[in-house]
Design a protein around this motif. Structure first.
Motif, short mmCIF file in Angstrom:
data_model
loop_
_atom_site.label_atom_id
_atom_site.label_comp_id
_atom_site.label_asym_id
_atom_site.label_seq_id
_atom_site.Cartn_x
_atom_site.Cartn_y
_atom_site.Cartn_z
N PHE A 629 0.85 -1.18 0.00
CA PHE A 629 0.00 0.00 0.00
C PHE A 629 0.89 1.24 0.00
N SER A 630 0.33 2.36 -0.43
CA SER A 630 1.04 3.64 -0.37
C SER A 630 0.17 4.67 0.32
N THR A 631 0.82 5.55 1.07
CA THR A 631 0.07 6.70 1.58
C THR A 631 -0.27 7.60 0.41
N LEU A 632 -1.36 8.34 0.53
CA LEU A 632 -1.89 9.07 -0.63
C LEU A 632 -1.85 10.57 -0.41
N GLY A 633 -0.67 11.05 0.03
CA GLY A 633 -0.44 12.49 0.13
C GLY A 633 0.66 12.87 -0.83
N ASP A 634 0.49 14.01 -1.51
CA ASP A 634 1.49 14.46 -2.47
C ASP A 634 2.54 15.29 -1.79
N ALA A 635 3.39 15.91 -2.60
CA ALA A 635 4.57 16.62 -2.07
C ALA A 635 4.18 17.77 -1.15
N LYS A 662 -14.01 16.16 22.10
CA LYS A 662 -13.58 15.71 23.42
C LYS A 662 -13.91 14.23 23.65
N ASP A 663 -12.91 13.49 24.14
CA ASP A 663 -13.02 12.07 24.54
C ASP A 663 -13.26 11.13 23.37
N VAL A 664 -13.16 11.60 22.12
CA VAL A 664 -13.26 10.70 20.96
C VAL A 664 -11.87 10.15 20.68
N LEU A 665 -11.75 8.83 20.49
CA LEU A 665 -10.47 8.18 20.23
C LEU A 665 -10.32 7.92 18.73
N VAL A 666 -9.29 8.54 18.13
CA VAL A 666 -9.02 8.40 16.70
C VAL A 666 -7.73 7.61 16.52
N ALA A 667 -7.81 6.46 15.88
CA ALA A 667 -6.63 5.67 15.55
C ALA A 667 -6.14 6.10 14.18
N ILE A 668 -4.85 6.44 14.06
CA ILE A 668 -4.27 6.88 12.79
C ILE A 668 -3.27 5.82 12.35
N ILE A 669 -3.63 5.08 11.28
CA ILE A 669 -2.76 4.06 10.71
C ILE A 669 -2.00 4.69 9.56
N ASP A 670 -0.71 4.89 9.74
CA ASP A 670 0.03 5.75 8.80
C ASP A 670 1.51 5.58 9.06
N THR A 671 2.31 6.49 8.50
CA THR A 671 3.70 6.59 8.92
C THR A 671 3.72 7.17 10.34
N GLY A 672 4.90 7.21 10.96
CA GLY A 672 4.97 7.62 12.36
C GLY A 672 4.57 9.06 12.60
N ILE A 673 3.91 9.31 13.72
CA ILE A 673 3.55 10.66 14.15
C ILE A 673 4.64 11.17 15.09
N GLU A 699 7.35 10.85 11.23
CA GLU A 699 7.53 11.07 9.79
C GLU A 699 6.51 12.07 9.28
N ILE A 700 6.71 12.53 8.03
CA ILE A 700 5.95 13.67 7.53
C ILE A 700 4.46 13.34 7.39
N HIS A 701 4.13 12.27 6.67
CA HIS A 701 2.74 12.00 6.31
C HIS A 701 1.87 11.79 7.55
N LYS A 738 13.42 11.42 3.00
CA LYS A 738 13.48 12.31 4.15
C LYS A 738 12.70 13.59 3.91
N LYS A 739 12.55 14.00 2.65
CA LYS A 739 11.93 15.30 2.37
C LYS A 739 10.52 15.19 1.80
N GLN A 740 10.08 14.00 1.42
CA GLN A 740 8.76 13.83 0.82
C GLN A 740 7.90 12.94 1.72
N PRO A 741 6.59 13.19 1.76
CA PRO A 741 5.73 12.49 2.72
C PRO A 741 5.35 11.07 2.35
N ALA A 742 5.58 10.65 1.09
CA ALA A 742 5.07 9.36 0.64
C ALA A 742 5.60 8.22 1.51
N GLY A 743 4.70 7.30 1.86
CA GLY A 743 5.06 6.16 2.67
C GLY A 743 4.61 4.86 2.04
N VAL A 744 5.24 3.76 2.42
CA VAL A 744 4.90 2.43 1.90
C VAL A 744 4.57 1.52 3.07
#
Length: 906
Positions: A629-635, A662-673, A699-701, A738-744
């Motif tokens: 899979f790839s993250t879907l954010g551009d430069a 408030k008190d809503v739990l959001v799971a973010i499956i992505d590159t590292g925050i 990471e960026i994304h 290092k400079k672009q947000p794309a993740g795999v």
């Protein structure tokens, strides 16, 4: 003949003549019969003798019982002594009682004399010891101006009564009542020591105590908060400094030596007059009339800004240093709104709108003269062809013309020959877009050619070759005298290359990251090679050749995964399958949501054929490749805007008065925050890393997605759509560059992340990623989560030529998200956007990136983050039908109103 000991013989003779012998027994002395807990009490035990050398010690042993469960035994050493005059042996013991109470100490001697020897009592000693709990001396610290309450107590938590001050004083503002409670609002900082008498269990106790009062918080509000100054009339502007905290009168006068004018965090001028405020009164305040120095106006004009901050700093004794701030806005006299009247575009090198330059000319600079009147914000961007070079933002309020130049980085592109069109596009004020035809400047890049140009023969790939997923080696014939080869890649039938690579040898291999970024599956491309000699003159050139990348779903070569039941039979089945097939286990992880075990294996066999065979094995489930899979954010764009487009569209200040997620739990499956980002640290409830070959890293994304959803309201950086949500950071993807947000990411990591989100009972799962094929494993986990009440969001993709939604956005249990840009154009295209569930802004979104930084990001990944934030607001508002009224693509024109209706704010 056995010899009788001398002492025993003498003792027998003594008893025959005198009949009875008296021997002293035991005495006990205690240094304290009443003491507080924790005190070491000394016990002195004296064991008596006879004064006769012929008489042995009276006891074998002395048993000591301290009454609290602790006992000890002493071996007696008493005898007549070498002098023959008897002896008394003294033993000193110490013991510490940990609990209050009355304890009975017992001293018992174990006799050793015959009946003819009489012990002078006592042979047994009893003593009562009283242990009490003292007053505790660990009173908590207080803060000037804040409520204080602390109850006196004993060290074991017992209550006291009828306390009184024997000496010393309490901190000003505090009182001690008859129940032993110290209450009030401290009005002075310092360390205060005093002695208290109090009754504890009917006895009077005394203790020296201490309370530390720390400096309080000083808050000062300036009225008015914003000063509007017309022209350069800098004098005669009144401001009032109102003390908001403390709320009580304090015997202190605070002072500020001068006021300072700040522009971009730097001091550009000052108002050198002191200001004092007496805090010993109700509603303390002070008023002054400020004058803005001319140097401040000059600094504003130089920076292109119409706003500075006027700040006064106070350093009181009883409070922490405080600041008061007012905004100063300057406007031109009688100017009205900003209007663009004329624009002229030219090149700095010849002052004309047409120029011819050589290839790789790095000093080419474009300039635009913008004539205007009025005051306001100018927004625009430099553009070469369809490529945006740089965004510009300037506050205009002085003069009649401003000159802007193209950036040095990135420079105007001159790496390929051909004609290029340069424009400066004004986006604000909007009237400029209607009334002005934006001028164009043309520059032509020429490449010098040798008299004889060698025909380069392209070798691989051959004409119309098709690659599976990745682009292999490009090679060609060598050219004599060539120092550099330029490999140009074109969209099919395009005149200008979209990418140029350079090589010093007659071959070139694209790095994997560039393959992912530049070439898309299912598309055809052309390539061409040019040779340059040492003078940068073309001395070789090839024809163009077509190649294509097959539309084959991407997966990790040599890997398969499958599921088995999470029980003993499943474990046996794993061993059996690995033994029968050419498989080596890479990872084995339980998936609680499915009650199954996921097994990822490597293999040297053909993956599709092996999967076909494994699918026939009874007990194996969801046998499939390990999809990519790839993250879907551009430069990331240039960080030259100071506003968030999403803030402008939604009016977050208005929404956050009622709803913050408030008190809503959001799971973010992505590159590292970035867990340490000042905008995000407050929101992170937990984080997990599912990328097997690297440690957790920000990471960026992933950071940008989290920023759009949850950035804090903290006077730093940006503001998220739902700043009070809790975030579960699940790193399942790794960043390519290092400079672009794309993740795999791969199926196995995403599966574990979804399972973790379900286990943690997340409310929303944001998956800003996608692939072209349906992944059965991921789909089954999404279905399990949806059945448990979780909301899943995912982007439809960023490919402008796509006709179908990416997976998992295409799954019926996922809210699919398309985007639109500032002009309402659908992202990635109208066909896909119309099939999406919802639509949200997906261009020029300002968000957080690692290192406490911020930047602009594009893509449906970030439109998905915006939707997740809005869903969190909806959950807080009690909207159970989450798709009712949510804006679809055909509602872009009324998107803000539709969102307001969705979250219950009409």
């Amino acid at each position: 003949m056995k010899t009788i000991p001398r002492k025993s013989l003498l003792l027998v003779l003594f008893l025959m003549f005198f009949g009875v012998l008296q021997v002293h027994a035991i005495t006990l002395t205690v240094d304290q019969q009443s003491a507080p807990t924790g005190t070491a009490i000394s016990f002195t035990i004296v064991v008596g003798g006879t004064g006769l050398d012929i008489v042995p010690e009276p006891f074998h042993y002395i048993n000591v019982d301290f009454g609290d469960g602790v006992t000890t035994q002493i071996k007696s050493n008493v005898d007549g002594g070498p002098s023959g005059d008897g002896a008394f042996e003294t033993y000193v013991l110490t013991h510490t009682y940990k609990k209050a109470g009355r304890y009975r100490v017992k001293i018992d001697g174990v006799e050793r004399y015959p009946a003819d020897i009489q012990l002078v009592p006592p042979r047994k000693v009893r003593q009562i010891i009283e242990i009490y709990s003292p007053l505790a001396d660990d009173l908590r610290d207080g803060i000037v101006g804040e409520e204080y309450e602390e109850r006196l107590r004993t060290t074991d938590g017992g209550r006291v009564s009828n306390p009184r001050l024997r000496s010393g004083k309490l901190p000003p503002g505090l009182e001690l009542d008859r129940y032993g409670t110290i209450t009030g609002i401290p009005s002075r900082r310092g360390t205060f020591r005093f002695t208290v008498d109090a009754m504890v269990n009917g006895s009077s106790r005394t203790r020296e105590l201490e309370i530390v009062i720390n400096p309080g918080n000083l808050q000062i509000k300036v009225v008015p908060e914003t000063l509007a100054i017309t022209g350069q009339r800098g004098g005669g502007h009144k401001v009032t400094f109102n003390v908001v905290q403390p709320t009580i009168a304090v015997n202190e006068t605070i002072r500020s030596n001068r006021g300072e004018f700040l522009l971009g965090g730097q001091v550009v001028g000052s108002y050198n007059r002191p200001l004092t405020i007496n805090l010993n009164q109700q509603n303390p305040s002070a008023t002054e009339t400020i004058t803005v120095p001319p140097r401040v106006f000059q600094a504003m004009q130089k920076a292109g800004s119409n706003r500075v901050h006027y700040v006064r700093s106070f350093r009181p004794y009883n409070f922490r240093p405080g600041k008061a701030e007012a905004k100063v806005t300057v406007r031109t006299p009688a100017s009205g709104e900003l209007r663009i009247t004329k624009m002229r575009l030219y090149f700095e090198q010849n002052n004309r709108s047409l120029i011819v330059v050589e290839r790789n000319e790095r000093n080419l600079t474009g300039a635009v003269d913008i004539h205007y009147n009025g005051t306001g914000l100018l927004k625009g961007y430099w553009q070469v062809g369809d490529r945006k070079l740089q965004h510009i933002q300037k506050h205009l309020f002085y003069g009649k013309v401003i000159t802007l130049k193209t950036p040095r980085v990135p420079p105007l592109p001159t790496y390929s020959e051909g004609a290029y069109r340069l424009q400066f596009i004004v986006t604000e004020p909007e009237t400029a877009r209607v009334k002005i035809d934006f001028p164009e400047a043309l520059y032509h890049v020429e490449v010098k050619r040798a008299v004889v140009v060698t025909a380069i023969q392209l070798q691989t790939p051959k004409k119309h070759d098709e690659f599976n997923d990745t682009v292999d080696l490009f090679s060609w014939s060598e050219v004599k005298g060539a120092k550099t080869y330029a490999v140009e890649f074109f969209e099919q039938d395009a005149e200008k290359p979209f990418f140029i690579a350079y090589s010093k040898v007659p071959s070139y291999s694209l790095p994997p990251k560039l393959q992912t970024m530049k070439f898309k599956a299912g598309r055809s491309y052309e390539w061409q090679v040019k040779a340059y000699n040492a003078e940068e003159i073309v001395n070789g050139e090839s024809e163009k050749r077509v190649f294509s990348v097959s539309d084959q779903t991407s997966f990790i070569p040599g890997q398969v995964l499958f599921l088995v039941n999470n029980d003993s039979e499943g474990e046996v089945l794993i061993k059996s399958v690995v033994g029968q097939y050419p498989l080596q286990i890479l990872e084995q992880a339980p998936l609680a949501a499915l009650d199954q075990i996921m097994v990822v294996c490597s293999t040297d066999a053909d993956v599709p054929g092996l999967i076909t065979d494994l699918q026939l094995e009874e007990g194996l489930k969801m046998v499939q490749p390990n999809y990519v899979f790839s993250t879907l954010g551009d430069a990331v764009n240039d960080p030259l805007r100071s506003m968030q487009q999403i803030d402008d569209i939604l009016d977050l200040d208005r929404i956050h008065r009622q709803l913050t997620g408030k008190d809503v739990l959001v799971a973010i499956i992505d590159t590292g925050i970035d867990l340490d980002h000042l905008d995000l640290g407050h929101a992170i409830r937990d984080y997990r890393n599912f990328v097997s070959d690297s440690d957790y890293v920000g990471e960026i994304h992933g950071t940008a997605v989290a920023g759009i959803i949850a950035a804090a309201s903290n006077d730093f950086g940006i503001l998220g759509i739902a700043p009070d949500v809790h975030v579960l950071a699940l790193r399942a993807c790794s960043q390519n560059s290092k400079k672009q947000p794309a993740g795999v990411c791969v199926s196995g990591a995403i599966a574990k992340a979804i399972d973790a989100a379900i286990t943690a009972r997340a409310d929303i799962v944001n998956m800003s990623l996608g692939t072209t094929a349906r992944d059965s494993l991921i789909a089954s986990l999404i279905r399990a989560g949806s059945n448990s009440g979780l909301l899943f969001t995912a982007p439809v993709g960023n490919d402008p030529d796509a006709r179908e939604l990416s997976f998992p956005a295409s799954d019926p249990h996922v809210t699919s998200v398309a985007g639109f840009d500032s002009s309402g154009k659908p992202l990635p295209n109208e066909t896909v956007a119309l099939n999406a569930d919802v639509v949200a802004p997906g261009a020029n979104l300002f968000s957080a990136i690692p290192g406490n930084k911020h930047n602009f990001v594009d893509g449906t990944s970030f439109a998905t983050a915006a939707v997740s934030g809005i869903l969190a607001l909806g959950l807080e508002a009690g909207n159970n039908d989450m798709m009712n009224g949510f804006p679809a693509f055909n509602m872009v024109a009324t998107w803000k109103e539709s969102v307001s209706t969705f979250i219950g704010m009409k």
